[in-house]
Write a protein that holds these residues in place. Structure first.
Motif, PDB file in Angstrom:
ATOM      1  N   ARG A 169       0.836  -1.209   0.000  1.00 20.32           N
ATOM      2  CA  ARG A 169       0.000   0.000   0.000  1.00 20.32           C
ATOM      3  C   ARG A 169       0.861   1.245   0.000  1.00 20.32           C
ATOM      4  O   ARG A 169       0.540   2.236  -0.649  1.00 20.32           O
ATOM      5  N   LEU A 170       1.964   1.154   0.748  1.00 23.58           N
ATOM      6  CA  LEU A 170       2.834   2.326   0.796  1.00 23.58           C
ATOM      7  C   LEU A 170       3.396   2.640  -0.569  1.00 23.58           C
ATOM      8  O   LEU A 170       3.409   3.781  -1.029  1.00 23.58           O
ATOM      9  N   ALA A 213      -6.614  -7.373  -3.170  1.00 26.38           N
ATOM     10  CA  ALA A 213      -6.508  -8.057  -4.445  1.00 26.38           C
ATOM     11  C   ALA A 213      -6.245  -7.092  -5.581  1.00 26.38           C
ATOM     12  O   ALA A 213      -5.775  -7.490  -6.646  1.00 26.38           O
ATOM     13  N   ASP A 214      -6.540  -5.811  -5.369  1.00 29.86           N
ATOM     14  CA  ASP A 214      -6.369  -4.854  -6.454  1.00 29.86           C
ATOM     15  C   ASP A 214      -5.050  -4.126  -6.397  1.00 29.86           C
ATOM     16  O   ASP A 214      -4.841  -3.188  -7.164  1.00 29.86           O
ATOM     17  N   LEU A 215      -4.172  -4.506  -5.489  1.00 34.35           N
ATOM     18  CA  LEU A 215      -2.884  -3.808  -5.419  1.00 34.35           C
ATOM     19  C   LEU A 215      -2.091  -4.122  -6.677  1.00 34.35           C
ATOM     20  O   LEU A 215      -2.033  -5.282  -7.125  1.00 34.35           O
ATOM     21  N   PRO A 216      -1.468  -3.129  -7.256  1.00 36.11           N
ATOM     22  CA  PRO A 216      -0.741  -3.371  -8.508  1.00 36.11           C
ATOM     23  C   PRO A 216       0.485  -4.249  -8.281  1.00 36.11           C
ATOM     24  O   PRO A 216       1.003  -4.367  -7.195  1.00 36.11           O
ATOM     25  N   MET A 217       0.939  -4.829  -9.360  1.00 36.41           N
ATOM     26  CA  MET A 217       1.982  -5.835  -9.275  1.00 36.41           C
ATOM     27  C   MET A 217       3.302  -5.256  -8.834  1.00 36.41           C
ATOM     28  O   MET A 217       4.085  -5.917  -8.166  1.00 36.41           O
ATOM     29  N   HIS A 218       3.553  -4.018  -9.219  1.00 41.73           N
ATOM     30  CA  HIS A 218       4.902  -3.516  -8.945  1.00 41.73           C
ATOM     31  C   HIS A 218       5.132  -3.232  -7.476  1.00 41.73           C
ATOM     32  O   HIS A 218       6.238  -2.898  -7.061  1.00 41.73           O
ATOM     33  N   THR A 219       4.093  -3.361  -6.660  1.00 38.88           N
ATOM     34  CA  THR A 219       4.309  -3.111  -5.248  1.00 38.88           C
ATOM     35  C   THR A 219       4.832  -4.331  -4.518  1.00 38.88           C
ATOM     36  O   THR A 219       5.178  -4.239  -3.344  1.00 38.88           O
TER      37      THR A 219
END
Lengths: 290, 573
Positions: free
Chosen positions: B100-101, B137-143
């Motif tokens: 999230r950060l 589930a919607d956090l983008p992959m690059h995180t």
């Protein structure tokens, strides 16, 4: 031609004491400390030493009259109630001699809360720095600084520090500073006198208000000291009288005495009285003559 | 429910004169601060991770904990004159919080701390939803750090969020991308336990930095020392301690006749977490230090620290005025002593003696206990803290101690001390009695003098020696045997009272009859002859009152010096 109305009525917002007119003594907007001398309170703006402003005291020689002048105000300041956050430390910066505890305690100055700061030898800026640091401390009630070599530019910074931190500041300078300009709002010149009942002449030559015409005469000696000096002078006068009477052939009345004296001397003839007095005064005179 | 916080701080600017800190230093500083909230702090990549699961109850909930954290960070950076931008994010596991950060950082949202990354977890945490809140589930992959090597491939196969990755068939994807990716996903979902290398703070602070250039002037070392002080501050906050002594060591270039290092110690009276006062003392000492050779590195060691019961109590009271009113008396004394020397800042102490110069003692103010110069402000300060925290033992004992001592000093002040004030003494005493010239038989000081008050006799032995060294033999005043005093007549008893309190009547009578007002014969070393002083009050031509004595020595110290001489001892101001 409309009749002139006073400024207070025309501009009611300005009727409070935040305006100082040059012909009046500034009074209510200043916070002051009672000086302890009624005659001095009357001539100072605000009725006392100003808090948050520098008071410059000029005297011919340092160490002659300061405590008499400022001790009552300092005692008041130090005795401020402990509920306030302003503390009670008194800082002396560069004093000419050592303060003597027993005498100052008799003037109600709390000696354990007195700090004595001697400057580094031959380093006048260190005294200025020490004064400024002391003014910035929350626990300090008043600062007395002896700054014989200070210039007006340096004093301006001290004045600003005193104003910011709302402290009582006395700066003692030599007489030659009388002709320099100075940022202090109150400047006072001290002179000792030998007049009856007073020992100090105070010229207030700069203040927020009209010029003071005549100097203020004060007696700053403690009551016991004045009583002692009075008694001594009375005794000296009596001795001179007796010496004069002994020289002249007039016999003194046997019962005439003004102080309690041992009854053995009162019934003797004059010559023996003089001899007895000489015996009693032996030590002083003997030391005197040797 | 486990709860993790991820922090990232970047220094946006530093004011002129503030500490210059590299990224790693900032991270360590923030980690030190975080250690004040939870013992589980880890540094992973660029992020500081805190496991606050066990601390939520103590701090009263997540929101309050976040608020205190933000406040402490703000105070820390402000006290070191840095402007920092801190982003926080919270999650059920460390990877969620990190994700999230990074999402917040990447999306360039406004850096206001209240809104950064606080999006709802999968239904279980009652959080406010940010405007474009995402589920885990919607956090983008690059995180996700583990996915970074495979980011390109995942993009091309349409895997843009964590949910997409979860939907892939597990065994095939594991064969393709390696097991590490799915391990990370399992950890993120909380299905496998996570372990990190927890950060621990060392027992003693000992840090060394290399300076950018060789430094030849000692005041220029202050810049490097400030960086070390910043780290020390963070260390203190993490260990919840206050510092009372530290040592600064500098390493010289190799020279043949110069020792390899130089050092000095700084000590303060009150344990401090806020190091501004210590920094000023350090600056004072460095200003007076001379360097024998150029310095290439600095080292800071903490010598003494004390645990503080509550770090909030250490920084002062709730009263805004008390906090920001300026320094305290002890800090002022330490600062003055640092620049002017210990012997220049003196405090008063009374002594029981009948000789005037022995009635008081001026000792360096720094060594004295703070009790002697305690003020009401300090008492008020600790009073607030003690009222607030009843269970904080240290603060309470400090308050009790100061209040008890404060009561006792005020009591002693009222009940009278040794040598209670006497108005017949002069207000100023000269450092050394000044010998005066004589005109005829009377002394001269800037002109002729007029005698006002008669002799008061003080007699003691040890004065001839005590003028050179102040530690004279302590005299105990004793009753005067009747025939002993010189020059008595008429059988009047000599006063047995000590010189400190002659009554006015006694002085009057004695000044009439010239009896010795107060004589105290000491029990003495037989080799020292008695010295007799007769004190007089004179007035000079400017109207000032002088305290002058005439000394009569029984035995002359030098054959040619006079037996009787006049000295000026004080001024009645």
């Amino acid at each position: 031609m409309p009749s002139p109305i006073s400024l207070d009525r025309a501009l009611p917002d300005f009727a409070n004491a935040n305006i100082w007119r040059a012909g009046e003594l500034a009074s209510a907007s200043l916070q002051t400390v009672d000086t302890g001398y009624a005659a001095l309170d009357q001539v100072l703006p605000g009725g006392g030493w100003p808090l948050g402003a520098m008071v410059e005291v000029l005297q011919p020689q340092a160490g002659l009259h300061e405590w008499g002048l400022v001790a009552p105000a300092l005692a008041l300041r130090q005795a401020a109630s402990p509920d306030q956050t302003a503390g009670r430390l008194l800082v002396l910066v560069g004093p000419p001699h050592r303060p003597f505890g027993p005498a100052l305690e008799a003037r109600q100055i709390a000696m354990p809360r007195l700090l004595c700061v001697q400057g580094a030898a031959g380093n006048a800026p260190s005294l200025l720095w020490a004064t400024r640091e002391s003014l910035q401390c929350a626990d300090v009630a008043a600062v007395l600084a002896w700054l014989p070599d200070a210039r007006s530019a340096h004093l301006r910074r001290l004045q600003m520090a005193a104003h910011t931190h709302h402290k009582l500041l006395f700066v003692f300078r030599p007489l030659r500073a009388q002709h320099e300009s100075s940022p202090a709002p109150l400047r006072v010149l001290l002179e000792g006198t030998a007049e009856a009942g007073c020992n100090l002449r105070v010229h207030v030559f700069k203040r927020r208000g009209p010029l003071l015409g005549a100097p203020v005469l004060l007696d700053t000696r403690p009551a016991r000291l004045s009583a002692l000096l009075g008694a001594s002078s009375e005794r000296a006068r009596r001795q001179r009288e007796d010496a004069a009477q002994a020289a002249s052939p007039v016999a003194a009345a046997p019962g005439f005495r003004s102080e309690p004296v041992s009854p053995t001397t009162s019934n003797l003839p004059d010559a023996q009285k003089a001899l007895t007095h000489a015996l009693l005064d032996r030590l002083a005179h003997v030391d005197h003559l040797e | 429910m486990p709860c993790w916080i991820a922090l990232h701080t970047s220094i946006t600017s530093s004011e002129r004169g503030g500490a210059v800190l590299l990224e790693g230093g900032v991270q360590r500083a923030v980690a030190g601060l975080a250690l004040g909230f939870t013992p589980h702090v880890a540094l992973v990549d660029e992020v500081v991770l805190m496991d606050v699961t066990g601390s939520l109850r103590l701090f009263g909930g997540l929101a309050r904990l976040m608020q205190r954290l933000a406040q402490q960070l703000a105070e820390f950076f402000e006290s070191n004159r840095l402007v920092a931008n801190t982003r926080r994010a919270q999650g059920a596991t460390s990877l969620i919080a990190t994700g999230r950060l990074r999402m917040v950082a990447g999306a360039n949202q406004s850096p206001a701390r209240q809104h950064s990354g606080e999006s709802a977890a999968a239904g279980s945490m009652p959080m406010q939803r940010a405007p474009d809140a995402r589920r885990v589930a919607d956090l983008p992959m690059h995180t996700l750090s583990a996915a970074l090597p495979h980011l390109g491939v995942l993009e091309r196969i349409g895997c843009r969020t964590w949910g997409d990755l979860l939907a892939l068939p597990r065994d095939g994807a594991a064969r393709r991308f390696g097991a590490g990716l799915f391990d990370a996903l399992d950890r993120a979902r909380g299905q496998t336990p996570e372990n990190h290398d927890w950060l621990t703070l060392p027992e003693q602070f000992d840090e060394k930095i290399e300076l950018d250039a060789l430094v030849t002037q000692a005041p220029a070392l202050m810049a490097g020392a400030e960086r070390l002080l910043l780290q020390l501050h963070a260390w203190l906050l993490g260990r919840q301690s206050g510092l009372t002594a530290l040592r600064l060591i500098w390493h010289f270039d190799k020279r043949r006749d110069v020792a390899p290092t130089g050092e000095f110690d700084i000590r303060t009276a009150n344990p401090a977490q806020d190091l501004r006062h210590v920094a000023r003392l350090l600056a004072e000492h460095l200003a007076q230090q001379k360097l024998a050779a150029p310095v290439h590195s600095l080292r800071l060691q903490s010598l003494e620290t004390h645990k503080l019961a509550d770090s909030a109590a250490a920084t002062g009271s709730l009263l805004f005025e008390a906090q920001h009113a300026g320094c305290s008396a002890t800090e002022l004394i330490e600062r003055l002593s640092a620049r002017l020397g210990d012997a220049s800042v003196l405090a008063w102490g009374p002594q029981a003696d009948h000789r005037p110069e022995q009635m008081q003692r001026w000792t360096p103010a720094r060594g004295r206990s703070p009790v002697a110069i305690k003020s009401g402000a300090a008492r008020a300060r600790f009073g607030w803290a003690a009222d607030r925290k009843s269970s904080k033992i240290e603060t309470q004992t400090r308050f009790e101690r100061t209040s008890a001592v404060g009561r006792s000093t005020s009591r002693s002040a009222q009940s009278g001390r040794i040598g209670r004030g006497d108005a017949l003494y002069p207000s100023w005493l000269l450092f050394e009695p000044m010998a005066l010239a004589t005109f005829g038989n009377s002394p001269m000081y800037q002109g002729r003098l007029q005698r006002l008050a008669g002799p008061q006799r003080l007699e003691a032995t040890g004065w001839a020696a005590s003028r050179s060294d102040a530690s004279g033999v302590l005299q105990s005043p004793s009753l005067l045997p009747p025939g002993h005093a010189e020059g008595r007549a008429e059988g009047l008893p000599a006063a047995a009272a000590c010189a400190p309190s002659p009554s006015l009547l006694l002085l009057l009578r004695n000044s009439e009859k010239n009896q010795p007002a107060a004589s105290a014969v000491a029990s003495v070393l037989p080799s020292q002859a008695p010295a007799i002083r007769d004190y007089f009050i004179y007035r000079n031509q400017q109207g000032a009152l002088l305290w002058i004595y005439r000394e009569r020595l029984a035995v002359a110290p030098v054959a040619t010096s006079p037996l009787r001489s006049w000295y000026l001892h004080g001024f009645f101001a």
